[in-house]
Design an enzyme around this catalytic site. Sequence first.
Site, short mmCIF file in Angstrom:
data_model
loop_
_atom_site.label_atom_id
_atom_site.label_comp_id
_atom_site.label_asym_id
_atom_site.label_seq_id
_atom_site.Cartn_x
_atom_site.Cartn_y
_atom_site.Cartn_z
N HIS A 81 -7.51 -5.78 -0.22
CA HIS A 81 -6.29 -5.00 -0.01
C HIS A 81 -5.57 -5.53 1.23
O HIS A 81 -6.01 -5.27 2.37
CB HIS A 81 -6.74 -3.55 0.19
CG HIS A 81 -5.64 -2.55 0.29
ND1 HIS A 81 -4.86 -2.20 -0.78
CD2 HIS A 81 -5.19 -1.82 1.35
CE1 HIS A 81 -3.99 -1.29 -0.39
NE2 HIS A 81 -4.17 -1.03 0.90
N SER B 253 0.82 -1.20 0.00
CA SER B 253 0.00 0.00 0.00
C SER B 253 0.87 1.27 0.00
O SER B 253 1.75 1.40 -0.83
CB SER B 253 -0.96 -0.06 1.19
OG SER B 253 -2.08 0.70 0.92
#
Length: 424
Positions: free
Chosen positions: A403, A262
């Site tokens: 994610h 990320s």
Amino acid sequence: MLVLSTLLFGDDLAEARQSLANLDEAKVGAFELPDPLRMADATAVATSELWFGKRRPEVLALFRDHVYGNPPAGWGALRFTPLETKSAALGGLATRKRVRITLQEQPEWAGIELMLYVPNGKTSPAPCFMGLSFGGNHAVSTETDVPLSTRWMRPGKEKGIVDNRATEASRGIESSRWPLEEILKRGYAVATAYYGDIEPDHAEGWKDGVRAALSPAGKDTVWGESDWGAIGAWAWGLSRMLDYLGTDADVDETRCAVIGHSRLGKTSLWAGAQDERFAMVISNNSGEGGAALMRRNFGETTEVITRVFPHWFAPKYRSYKDDASACPVDQHMLLALAAPRPAYVASAAEDQWADPKGEFLAAMHAGPVYALFGKKGVGVDEQPGIDHPVGEAIGYHLRAGKHDVKLYDWERYLDFADRHGSGG
Ligand code: GTR
């Protein structure tokens, strides 16, 4: 919009804004990518010599000036202070070391606490995966004798954070993202540190981080358009960790892969782009400002990311919020800066905010630079389906799910590292 921006901030605002971003492939529109193999003066770059001699420095300077900012010219001598060596860590599988990395001339910066696990029983220095964590060393490890980080932490986001400090409840919260035993059993070392050691992740965090420490005006610094942001600082920290690993006889510093998830995946790409000592570069779900093409209007945009996280980038980057096509670089060129070293981009199918297709396309369009070195990049010209890893010098997969960093991702990275001769 006004309500969102006044009541929410940081990650909460980013999440709320997901509903405002384009997530419809039909609405992406046409875009043209800058050619990594054409100099600003239009000269074609047809050889690896020209790439290294002229175009690579040019592209690197463009990313510094327009996206992540310029690192400081110098920082003086480093000091490495050993804090601990535990030879029977993880049930005897590994030796755990903790080392503090500080700047001799900037004692006001508390430095980076690096945690290193090296597999026991090896007869040669181990290759290493290294990266920053969101929650600190005690969150990465399940070992209860790793001291709790005492540094500022994001409220709400990570579990067990009270008044911006870690508590016992935050132990091991990131361990699923760092499958230490699997990595160590494959013969690799793992080096990690808390990203907030380098700079706390909020708009004023730089005042308590290395950026203020290295700026002549300290906390009164007024940042210029192309000065470094937090991603630049975190990437700088990764290079200082590699400086330490170069002094540790248990680690082969010529076989260190830099990895991040990320915002820390954006960081690993930027670290790997600038510092060619990283032998391999891995981006896990890095999205906008990472592996995803900025010109593709899908998921998070330059407008959103620079509004919500203004401190991550050089101030100049925000000037492209309404017109990404005006920016002289796009993210395929960031990946190209890793060439000819192996690079890996991983997406997750339910992580549309990070634009998996834009991540794949960036990986694919870095290919021509790898071709200068006689290497194949992703080796396909269409995004593969879920759980179908592809790629030669540039690996890519789209994992099922959200994610995150999963064991599936790590297995692919370990196989990729084995294939590229970084094997443990
Ligand atoms: C989000 C942000 C992304 C990504 C993510 C993370 O809020 O919009 O760019 O970096 O945070 O780091 O978890």
